[in-house]
Design an enzyme around this catalytic site. Structure first.
Site, short mmCIF file in Angstrom:
data_model
loop_
_atom_site.label_atom_id
_atom_site.label_comp_id
_atom_site.label_asym_id
_atom_site.label_seq_id
_atom_site.Cartn_x
_atom_site.Cartn_y
_atom_site.Cartn_z
N LYS A 55 44.35 -70.34 -53.73
CA LYS A 55 45.14 -70.74 -54.90
C LYS A 55 46.29 -69.74 -55.06
O LYS A 55 46.14 -68.55 -54.76
CB LYS A 55 44.24 -70.73 -56.14
CG LYS A 55 44.96 -70.86 -57.48
CD LYS A 55 45.54 -72.25 -57.69
CE LYS A 55 46.34 -72.36 -59.00
NZ LYS A 55 47.17 -73.57 -59.05
N CYS A 141 56.27 -73.64 -58.13
CA CYS A 141 55.30 -74.08 -59.14
C CYS A 141 56.06 -74.73 -60.31
O CYS A 141 56.91 -74.09 -60.93
CB CYS A 141 54.47 -72.92 -59.66
SG CYS A 141 53.43 -73.48 -61.04
O1 RRO Z 1 48.98 -74.15 -60.96
C1 RRO Z 1 49.71 -75.14 -61.01
O2 RRO Z 1 49.88 -75.79 -62.06
C2 RRO Z 1 50.45 -75.62 -59.83
C3 RRO Z 1 51.07 -74.80 -58.92
BR1 RRO Z 1 50.97 -72.93 -58.98
C4 RRO Z 1 51.85 -75.35 -57.88
O3 RRO Z 1 52.47 -74.68 -57.05
N1 RRO Z 1 51.93 -76.71 -57.82
C5 RRO Z 1 51.30 -77.51 -58.70
O4 RRO Z 1 51.40 -78.75 -58.59
N2 RRO Z 1 50.55 -76.95 -59.69
#
Ligand code: RRO
Length: 324
Positions: A55, A141
Site C-alpha cells: 500500500k 493519489c
Molecule cells: O488511498 C487511496 O485513497 C488511494 C490512493 Br493512495 C491511490 O493512489 N489511488 C487510489 O485510487 N486511492
C-alpha cells in the site's frame, strides 16, 4: 517418458524482467489492493502474485478517510470507486516487512510511497534504501483532501524528480505511479520529463480521480468522503489504461519499463496490456473482489490464450499491437 510439445502449457512462460530481475509471473497486485496489513502482504507472498507491492505509505500511519470509502456492486460489476485516503501503517512498518518477506518468499518486494509533501517523499525514499527491491513513487493519489495529484502538475513533477535523483544514497530502483492522461500533448510533456531520469519503470494508471457514482434509489453518492468523489477503477477504465501504456511505451526510452494497471479481470485483459507494450500487469479492483486466487486463474487464462495463438513467451507479442 512424456514428450513436451512446444505448445504445452508447461512450456509457456510468463516470466518478465523488471529492475534487472527475472520475475516468475508478470502479474501482480496494484498498490492499495489487499496490501496494507502484515497478513495481506503474506497472503500476496503465498499467492501466485509475481511481486509483493505494498500500500502507498506516508511518514506516519494514517487511518484514512471515513467509511464507507470503497464501493463495488453486482448492479455495476464493471466499476469500483474508492476514497481510502491513504490509510496505511507508515513507512517504517513497510520497511521492516522487507526483511520478513524477502526471507520467506522468492519474489521481489516493492514499496509504494506517497508522502504528503516533497520533504516527506525525500525522507521516506532515503530511509527505505536497502529495505526493498524497488520503490513505486505514487504521483497520483486522488483522495487526500486538499492535496492535488502531483502528476497533473508538470513543473512540480520535474522539481520532485530533480530532488529525488539528487539523493546521494539513492540506489534502490525507482518507478512512478502515474495518473491517467487524456491529451496527447500531456503524454509528450510528461515523457520528456521522465526520460531525463534513470527511472526503472512507470505504472499506468492510477484510478480515474474524482469520479462520482450515484445510487439513484437512495438518491445518494455511494461513498462518504469528499461528498462521494473518489477514484474510479474496474473494467470501465481499461481503454484509458491501455492508451496510457501504449502512449508512454511509444515515447519513453527503452530502458524504462511500462507496467499496465487498469481494468484487468481476465487473461484477455492482461494480453491486451502486453500487446500495448506493458512489461507486466497489475490487478486492482478484481483482486479486491476475488481475493488472491485471481492470480492463478488469470495466469491460466493467459497461458491458454498464448497456447491457442502459438506464443511461448511474453516477448512474442509484447508491444506488437498492429494498426488497421
Ligand atoms: O488511498 C487511496 O485513497 C488511494 C490512493 Br493512495 C491511490 O493512489 N489511488 C487510489 O485510487 N486511492
Amino acid at each position: 517418458m512424456s514428450q513436451t510439445k512446444p505448445n504445452d502449457e508447461q512450456s509457456i512462460s510468463l516470466v518478465t524482467e523488471l529492475i534487472g530481475l527475472p520475475i516468475e509471473n508478470a502479474i501482480w497486485n496494484a498498490a492499495g489492493a489487499l496490501c496494507t496489513t502484515e497478513k495481506e502482504l503474506h497472503n500476496l507472498g503465498q499467492s501466485q502474485s509475481g511481486v509483493i507491492l505494498s500500500k502507498s505509505c506516508t511518514l506516519d500511519p494514517r487511518e484514512g478517510n471515513p467509511l464507507p470509502r470503497y464501493w463495488c456492486s453486482e448492479r455495476a460489476p464493471f466499476m469500483t470507486i474508492n476514497s481510502t485516503g491513504l490509510a496505511n501503517q507508515g513507512y517504517k512498518f513497510y520497511g521492516k516487512m522487507g526483511y520478513q518477506l524477502s526471507a520467506e518468499y522468492d519474489k521481489p518486494y516493492i514499496i509504494s510511497v506517497s508522502g504528503l509533501s516533497i520533504e516527506d517523499n525525500l525522507n521516506i525514499i532515503k530511509e527505505l534504501q536497502g529495505k526493498c527491491h524497488a520503490i513505486e513513487l505514487n504521483l497520483s493519489c486522488p483522495n487526500v483532501i486538499g492535496k492535488p495529484q502531483i502528476g497533473y502538475d508538470f513543473d512540480a513533477t520535474q522539481d520532485l524528480l530533480n530532488q529525488v535523483f539528487s539523493i546521494p544514497e539513492l540506489n534502490t530502483p525507482l518507478g512512478l505511479k502515474m495518473p491517467p492522461y487524456f491529451d496527447l500533448t500531456h503524454f509528450d510533456q510528461m515523457a520528456d520529463i521522465i526520460n531525463q531520469f534513470p527511472i526503472s519503470f512507470i505504472t499506468c494508471i492510477n484510478s480515474l480521480g474524482n469520479g462520482l457514482i450515484i445510487d439513484p434509489i437512495e438518491e445518494k453518492a455511494v461513498i462518504k468522503p469528499k461528498n462521494g468523489l473518489g477514484g474510479i477503477g474496474g473494467s470501465i477504465v481499461k481503454p484509458i489504461a491501455l492508451s496510457n501504456v501504449y502512449n508512454f511505451r511509444k515515447r519513453l526510452n527503452s530502458k524504462i519499463d511500462v507496467i499496465g494497471c487498469g481494468g484487468v479481470r481476465t487473461g484477455w485483459d492482461v494480453f491486451e496490456h502486453i500487446l500495448a507494450g506493458a512489461t507486466a500487469v497489475q490487478v486492482g479492483s478484481q483482486l479486491v473482489e476475488e481475493g488472491t486466487s485471481c492470480f492463478e486463474r488469470i495466469q491460466k487464462e493467459l497461458k491458454e490464450i498464448m497456447r491457442i495463438k502459438g506464443y511461448l513467451k511474453l516477448e512474442d507479442f509484447r508491444g506488437k499491437l498492429q494498426s488497421m
